[in-house]
Structure formats: C-alpha cells, structure tokens
Design a protein around this motif. Sequence first.
Motif, PDB file in Angstrom:
ATOM      1  N   VAL A  60      -3.000   8.502  -4.332  1.00 46.04           N
ATOM      2  CA  VAL A  60      -1.703   7.721  -4.265  1.00 46.04           C
ATOM      3  C   VAL A  60      -2.037   6.417  -4.578  1.00 46.04           C
ATOM      4  O   VAL A  60      -2.720   5.861  -3.882  1.00 46.04           O
ATOM      5  CB  VAL A  60      -0.756   7.828  -3.154  1.00 46.04           C
ATOM      6  N   VAL A  61      -1.625   5.882  -5.758  1.00 39.82           N
ATOM      7  CA  VAL A  61      -2.093   4.631  -6.258  1.00 39.82           C
ATOM      8  C   VAL A  61      -0.881   3.601  -6.470  1.00 39.82           C
ATOM      9  O   VAL A  61      -0.026   4.228  -7.118  1.00 39.82           O
ATOM     10  CB  VAL A  61      -3.236   4.834  -7.671  1.00 39.82           C
TER      11      VAL A  61
ATOM     12  N   ASN B 277       2.675  13.622   1.621  1.00 30.34           N
ATOM     13  CA  ASN B 277       2.158  14.633   2.500  1.00 30.34           C
ATOM     14  C   ASN B 277       1.833  15.981   1.816  1.00 30.34           C
ATOM     15  O   ASN B 277       0.919  16.778   2.443  1.00 30.34           O
ATOM     16  CB  ASN B 277       3.087  14.982   3.639  1.00 30.34           C
ATOM     17  N   ASP B 278       2.429  16.355   0.590  1.00 32.44           N
ATOM     18  CA  ASP B 278       2.263  17.311   0.006  1.00 32.44           C
ATOM     19  C   ASP B 278       1.096  17.197  -0.870  1.00 32.44           C
ATOM     20  O   ASP B 278       0.687  18.433  -1.709  1.00 32.44           O
ATOM     21  CB  ASP B 278       3.446  17.600  -1.188  1.00 32.44           C
ATOM     22  N   GLY B 279       0.306  16.314  -0.770  1.00 27.55           N
ATOM     23  CA  GLY B 279      -0.918  15.962  -1.881  1.00 27.55           C
ATOM     24  C   GLY B 279      -0.318  15.797  -3.297  1.00 27.55           C
ATOM     25  O   GLY B 279      -1.310  15.864  -4.080  1.00 27.55           O
ATOM     26  N   MET B 280       0.636  15.406  -3.279  1.00 29.70           N
ATOM     27  CA  MET B 280       1.310  14.954  -4.690  1.00 29.70           C
ATOM     28  C   MET B 280       0.529  13.752  -5.258  1.00 29.70           C
ATOM     29  O   MET B 280       0.190  12.798  -4.562  1.00 29.70           O
ATOM     30  CB  MET B 280       2.749  14.676  -4.616  1.00 29.70           C
ATOM     31  N   THR B 281       0.117  13.765  -6.661  1.00 28.86           N
ATOM     32  CA  THR B 281      -0.587  12.631  -7.155  1.00 28.86           C
ATOM     33  C   THR B 281       0.440  11.606  -7.568  1.00 28.86           C
ATOM     34  O   THR B 281       1.617  12.143  -8.250  1.00 28.86           O
ATOM     35  CB  THR B 281      -1.427  13.058  -8.310  1.00 28.86           C
ATOM     36  N   MET B 282       0.181  10.473  -7.201  1.00 28.36           N
ATOM     37  CA  MET B 282       1.300   9.566  -7.348  1.00 28.36           C
ATOM     38  C   MET B 282       0.878   7.804  -7.962  1.00 28.36           C
ATOM     39  O   MET B 282      -0.300   7.560  -7.357  1.00 28.36           O
ATOM     40  CB  MET B 282       2.051   9.204  -6.430  1.00 28.36           C
ATOM     41  N   LEU B 283       1.694   7.629  -8.945  1.00 25.86           N
ATOM     42  CA  LEU B 283       1.102   6.420  -9.412  1.00 25.86           C
ATOM     43  C   LEU B 283       2.471   5.486  -9.282  1.00 25.86           C
ATOM     44  O   LEU B 283       3.554   5.817  -9.727  1.00 25.86           O
ATOM     45  CB  LEU B 283       0.721   6.272 -11.143  1.00 25.86           C
ATOM     46  N   LEU B 284       2.310   4.394  -8.401  1.00 26.64           N
ATOM     47  CA  LEU B 284       3.798   3.491  -8.104  1.00 26.64           C
ATOM     48  C   LEU B 284       3.519   2.048  -8.724  1.00 26.64           C
ATOM     49  O   LEU B 284       2.693   1.663  -8.069  1.00 26.64           O
ATOM     50  CB  LEU B 284       3.929   3.671  -6.752  1.00 26.64           C
ATOM     51  N   VAL B 285       4.584   1.576  -9.038  1.00 30.70           N
ATOM     52  CA  VAL B 285       4.617   0.290  -9.281  1.00 30.70           C
ATOM     53  C   VAL B 285       5.668   0.000  -8.345  1.00 30.70           C
ATOM     54  O   VAL B 285       6.738   0.538  -8.166  1.00 30.70           O
ATOM     55  CB  VAL B 285       5.304  -0.148 -10.897  1.00 30.70           C
ATOM     56  N   THR B 286       5.366  -1.174  -7.636  1.00 28.86           N
ATOM     57  CA  THR B 286       6.186  -1.580  -6.330  1.00 28.86           C
ATOM     58  C   THR B 286       6.201  -2.859  -6.167  1.00 28.86           C
ATOM     59  O   THR B 286       5.204  -3.629  -6.329  1.00 28.86           O
ATOM     60  CB  THR B 286       6.072  -0.746  -5.336  1.00 28.86           C
ATOM     61  N   HIS B 287       7.163  -3.494  -5.634  1.00 31.02           N
ATOM     62  CA  HIS B 287       7.284  -4.907  -5.033  1.00 31.02           C
ATOM     63  C   HIS B 287       7.296  -4.585  -3.500  1.00 31.02           C
ATOM     64  O   HIS B 287       7.367  -5.670  -2.768  1.00 31.02           O
ATOM     65  CB  HIS B 287       8.518  -5.583  -5.566  1.00 31.02           C
ATOM     66  N   GLU B 288       7.308  -3.351  -2.862  1.00 36.12           N
ATOM     67  CA  GLU B 288       7.394  -3.392  -1.499  1.00 36.12           C
ATOM     68  C   GLU B 288       6.005  -3.092  -0.916  1.00 36.12           C
ATOM     69  O   GLU B 288       5.340  -2.413  -0.836  1.00 36.12           O
ATOM     70  CB  GLU B 288       8.055  -1.853  -1.253  1.00 36.12           C
ATOM     71  N   MET B 289       5.297  -4.546  -0.584  1.00 33.55           N
ATOM     72  CA  MET B 289       4.142  -4.322  -0.162  1.00 33.55           C
ATOM     73  C   MET B 289       3.649  -3.710   1.071  1.00 33.55           C
ATOM     74  O   MET B 289       2.491  -3.150   1.199  1.00 33.55           O
ATOM     75  CB  MET B 289       3.653  -6.188   0.209  1.00 33.55           C
ATOM     76  N   LYS B 290       4.652  -3.881   2.061  1.00 33.25           N
ATOM     77  CA  LYS B 290       4.472  -2.931   3.290  1.00 33.25           C
ATOM     78  C   LYS B 290       4.052  -1.576   2.666  1.00 33.25           C
ATOM     79  O   LYS B 290       3.207  -0.771   3.506  1.00 33.25           O
ATOM     80  CB  LYS B 290       5.633  -3.412   4.073  1.00 33.25           C
ATOM     81  N   PHE B 291       5.183  -1.202   2.258  1.00 34.40           N
ATOM     82  CA  PHE B 291       5.143   0.266   1.740  1.00 34.40           C
ATOM     83  C   PHE B 291       3.933   0.747   1.123  1.00 34.40           C
ATOM     84  O   PHE B 291       2.946   1.641   1.205  1.00 34.40           O
ATOM     85  CB  PHE B 291       6.508   0.604   0.900  1.00 34.40           C
ATOM     86  N   ALA B 292       3.458  -0.245  -0.041  1.00 31.13           N
ATOM     87  CA  ALA B 292       2.114   0.058  -0.830  1.00 31.13           C
ATOM     88  C   ALA B 292       0.966   0.196   0.291  1.00 31.13           C
ATOM     89  O   ALA B 292       0.122   1.018   0.130  1.00 31.13           O
ATOM     90  CB  ALA B 292       2.027  -0.911  -1.872  1.00 31.13           C
ATOM     91  N   PHE B 293       1.008  -0.760   0.999  1.00 28.99           N
ATOM     92  CA  PHE B 293      -0.090  -0.710   2.052  1.00 28.99           C
ATOM     93  C   PHE B 293      -0.224   0.487   3.047  1.00 28.99           C
ATOM     94  O   PHE B 293      -1.252   0.980   3.259  1.00 28.99           O
ATOM     95  CB  PHE B 293       0.160  -1.933   2.968  1.00 28.99           C
ATOM     96  N   GLU B 294       0.859   1.078   3.262  1.00 28.65           N
ATOM     97  CA  GLU B 294       1.093   2.113   3.965  1.00 28.65           C
ATOM     98  C   GLU B 294       0.691   3.505   3.350  1.00 28.65           C
ATOM     99  O   GLU B 294       0.023   4.446   4.142  1.00 28.65           O
ATOM    100  CB  GLU B 294       2.285   2.408   4.862  1.00 28.65           C
TER     101      GLU B 294
ATOM    102  N   GLU C 234      -7.633  -6.780  -9.942  1.00 28.64           N
ATOM    103  CA  GLU C 234      -8.860  -6.213  -8.481  1.00 28.64           C
ATOM    104  C   GLU C 234      -8.063  -4.840  -8.248  1.00 28.64           C
ATOM    105  O   GLU C 234      -6.823  -4.517  -8.094  1.00 28.64           O
ATOM    106  CB  GLU C 234      -8.194  -7.180  -7.389  1.00 28.64           C
ATOM    107  N   GLU C 235      -8.898  -4.090  -7.624  1.00 30.89           N
ATOM    108  CA  GLU C 235      -8.585  -2.483  -7.355  1.00 30.89           C
ATOM    109  C   GLU C 235      -9.455  -2.307  -6.110  1.00 30.89           C
ATOM    110  O   GLU C 235     -10.649  -2.756  -5.993  1.00 30.89           O
ATOM    111  CB  GLU C 235      -8.851  -1.656  -8.536  1.00 30.89           C
ATOM    112  N   GLY C 236      -8.871  -1.482  -5.263  1.00 37.26           N
ATOM    113  CA  GLY C 236      -9.566  -1.149  -4.025  1.00 37.26           C
ATOM    114  C   GLY C 236      -8.455  -0.374  -2.918  1.00 37.26           C
ATOM    115  O   GLY C 236      -7.305  -0.341  -3.128  1.00 37.26           O
ATOM    116  N   PRO C 237      -9.218  -0.088  -1.811  1.00 36.26           N
ATOM    117  CA  PRO C 237      -8.134   0.430  -0.746  1.00 36.26           C
ATOM    118  C   PRO C 237      -7.445  -0.660  -0.138  1.00 36.26           C
ATOM    119  O   PRO C 237      -7.711  -1.987  -0.203  1.00 36.26           O
ATOM    120  CB  PRO C 237      -9.438   0.714   0.345  1.00 36.26           C
ATOM    121  N   PRO C 238      -6.273  -0.212   0.172  1.00 41.12           N
ATOM    122  CA  PRO C 238      -5.169  -1.359   0.568  1.00 41.12           C
ATOM    123  C   PRO C 238      -5.766  -2.426   1.747  1.00 41.12           C
ATOM    124  O   PRO C 238      -5.450  -3.541   1.324  1.00 41.12           O
ATOM    125  CB  PRO C 238      -4.057  -0.671   1.131  1.00 41.12           C
TER     126      PRO C 238
END
Lengths: 221, 253
Positions: free
Chosen positions: B33-34, B196-213, B228-232
Amino acid sequence: MFEQGDFPYELWVSRWAILQGLGTTVLVSALAIVLGTILGTFVGLVLVYGRWVSRFLVRIYVDFVRGTPVFVLVLASFYLLSQIGIQLTAFQAGLLALVIFCSTHVGENLRGALLSLPRGQTEAAKAIGLTFPQIFAYVLAPQALRQALPAWVNTATEMVKASTLLSVIGVLELLLVTKQIISRNFMSLEFYFLAGLIYFLIDYAIERAGKAVERRVALPS
Amino acid sequence: MAQPILKIENLHKKFKDIEVLKGVDLSLETGDVVSIIGSSGSGKTTLLRCVNMLEEFHQGRILIDNEEIGYSGPQRKARKETEIARQRAMTGMVFQQFNLFPHMTALRNVTLGLTKVKKLPAAEANAIAEKWLARVGLSDRRDHYPGQLSGGQQQRVAIARAVAMNPKVMLFDEVTSALDPELVNEVLNVIKDLTNDGMTMLLVTHEMKFAFEVSDRVVFMNQGRIEEEGPPEDLFRSPKSQRLAEFLKSSKF
C-alpha cells in the motif's frame, strides 16, 4: 343551420377531404421525424466522433441546411432536383426536404447532449475495461438520449408545423386541403381556425406524449 | 526479491510543452500500500492516470504483472484499443468525483464491468456485486440510483465497482477530496478495511493521517519527480528533503 353556407354543413361535406389532408400531414410528419432522426443520429455521431474530414463535411451540411429557410429547402428539393434529372413526386420532394431539415436539428441536438456529458463518465467506463462501443452503448447513449429528449420532442412538433410548407408544391396536406375548401365556400375564418386547431391538437399530443416519456425515463433523485 | 506487480520506469509525460512527469520510477509488490503525497501540480494524479492509461505518456514504461501496458517494444508502438481496454481492467480506479453511472442502480454500476468485460452470467455478477456492496456497507442501497445516495455512499459504491473486477492494483485518486468533512471517514474506513485483504494499492491523497496509518511506503512528489520515498514513520517524522519538511509543515497532520 344545416344548409349550404352553414359551417356544420360545409364541414360535413368536406369531411373526407379534411381527413385525407390530415392523414397526409400526419404521414409526412411522422416519416420525416423517423427518417430525419435516423439520419440525424449519424450526423450527430460524425460531428462528435468522426475524423476531421467527415466532421468537416457534415459540419458544412448542417450549417448550410440550418442557415436556409425550410421553405427554400422544399422549393429546392422539388424544382432543383428535377432540373438535374431526379424526378420526385411532390410528396417525395417535400418529405426529402423535411428529412434533411430534421436531420440537422437532431444531429446538432445529439452532439450537444453527448458533449455535455462529464468526461468522468467515459473515464470511469474505460477504467473498468469497457471498449469504446460498449462505453457508448451502456454509458453515454442512455444519458445523452435522456438529455436530448426534450429538444427532440420540440423538433418533432416543428416538423408538423413545417409540413404546411409542402402545400406550395402541391402536396395535398391539411393546409392545402383547407385552402381548397375555402376557395369553394369562402368560409376562410372558420376553416383556417379549424386547421389551426387541428395542428394545435397534433402538436399538443406530441408534447404530452413527450412529457410522459420524459417522466418515465427520469432518473430518481 | 519478489517480482513487482506494478513497475514504473523512467516515466515522462508532457502536456503540450510542459513536462509534468520528469522521470518517475516506482515499484509495488503484491500487497503493498503506497501513498503519494505532494502539493497540487506535483504530478501525482497524472502519474496515477498514466497507470490506468487515461493519459498517454511519452517516455518510459509501465509494467503490470510483467506486462508492458499501453505501448509495446522499444519502438513504443501504441497498442490496439481492445488491448488497452483489457489492460485497463488489470487496474481498478476510484476517482475524486466518484463518476458513478447516474442511470444505473448501485448494483448495476458494479455489475456492468462484470457482465460486459468479464462476461460473467448475470447471477454470478449479481452475487459478486452484492458481496462487495455488503463489504462497503451498502447492501440496503443496492437498488438506489447515485442521485439518491450521499457523496460518501456514492464513493463507496465506486470503490465496490472497482474492486469487484478483481484488479491486480487498485488506484485511488484523491477519493475524499470532493466529500463533506463528515463523510470522509466512512470512505477512508472502507479503504483501510480493504488493505486487510492484502490488496495492492496506490493512493494519491491529501489525508496525511490516513496515509501515515495505512501505507507501507509513502512517496513525496515534487515538480514531476519523486523527491523522497520511504516508510511513513521516516517520511513524516524525519523528512530528509527541505521541500518535504515545508510541505508537511503547511499541511495539517
């Protein structure tokens, strides 16, 4: 009251002529609407999806026809075509003019409806893997037709009114029949009023039917 | 290392003369999930739209499950319309504006692709659609038209429509940006649940808290490049680049 020179009497005498005229008016209008809609659908599709050459040619056709009075179209299709060796009966020539006129209205109307659909509709349909013909059939057309319906009903009523112009090339439709009756009995006020009333009733019926269809296909919200 | 399910190599994209993607490399493995974050105009939505071939691109390659999409060979020969349609179905896309088909019920919105693209029989398509509508919490709205649903409900139907096609990668394009604030969470919760299903996801988002989680990795884009790219935890807690630090400061998190 029921003697020669009275309206009821004259009406009774000319009942078959009037019915025949009415029949011709309804027939030519209906044919013009059906054929014009079929041709107009192609016109609209080319205007939206055609390659530039075909789009350009159809655009000229549409602008030319819409910039010409229907009256002129009727005269041209009757008198000009015979000049170049195409012999049409007055009915055929008149119908041709109406079909051409109708096709440009339907075409423009369909074009507008298709272009008014949000781009996201096509994109969402693409995203689930639909091909273009599928996108058109399942996503765009059903929405565009709903949008185009009110204007199409309006065009249909216009066609009925435009059919009166066929009287000048000798098609025995309702208006010409009415004129002939009047030339016999000189009751112009009564019979023109009657003709006007009949035209109104036809168009009113089309309008009501259109509204009913609009209500049926309206999307719940 | 496992084969990436989505691999973007040196992607370049121009609108007229303006280069909006200036060589993007990104790869996702199955189940990743990226999230892509960045200010508007950084090219994140364009990147997503390239993956779904809603935009053409001018250089580079995109591979989904090892299959080059949109173009083929070193000559970059454009693929046929039907090929592209098939490849598009490998990804599922959810849009900012929902883009549900307004003339179809919620159920029909979901079954359209199943019956017309996957050619499933109606009964099977209905079963799948009902399963996914239940999953997004809208079983009782199956016969409603989009006009009868709230924005959040519409977006949940749109998610069901996309995941029902069983795509290899799910793309989410700012899916909560058009929603009223009180409806944002119901949509985010649905997405969180799908991870939770192990779905592969690429998300563009402005919800920082959500992206972090939810994210395994976060990508910060700036001016058409991945800055820059890396773990949240790394990106949000200790950004290396100056621009990311500024971006995080200006966005609520």
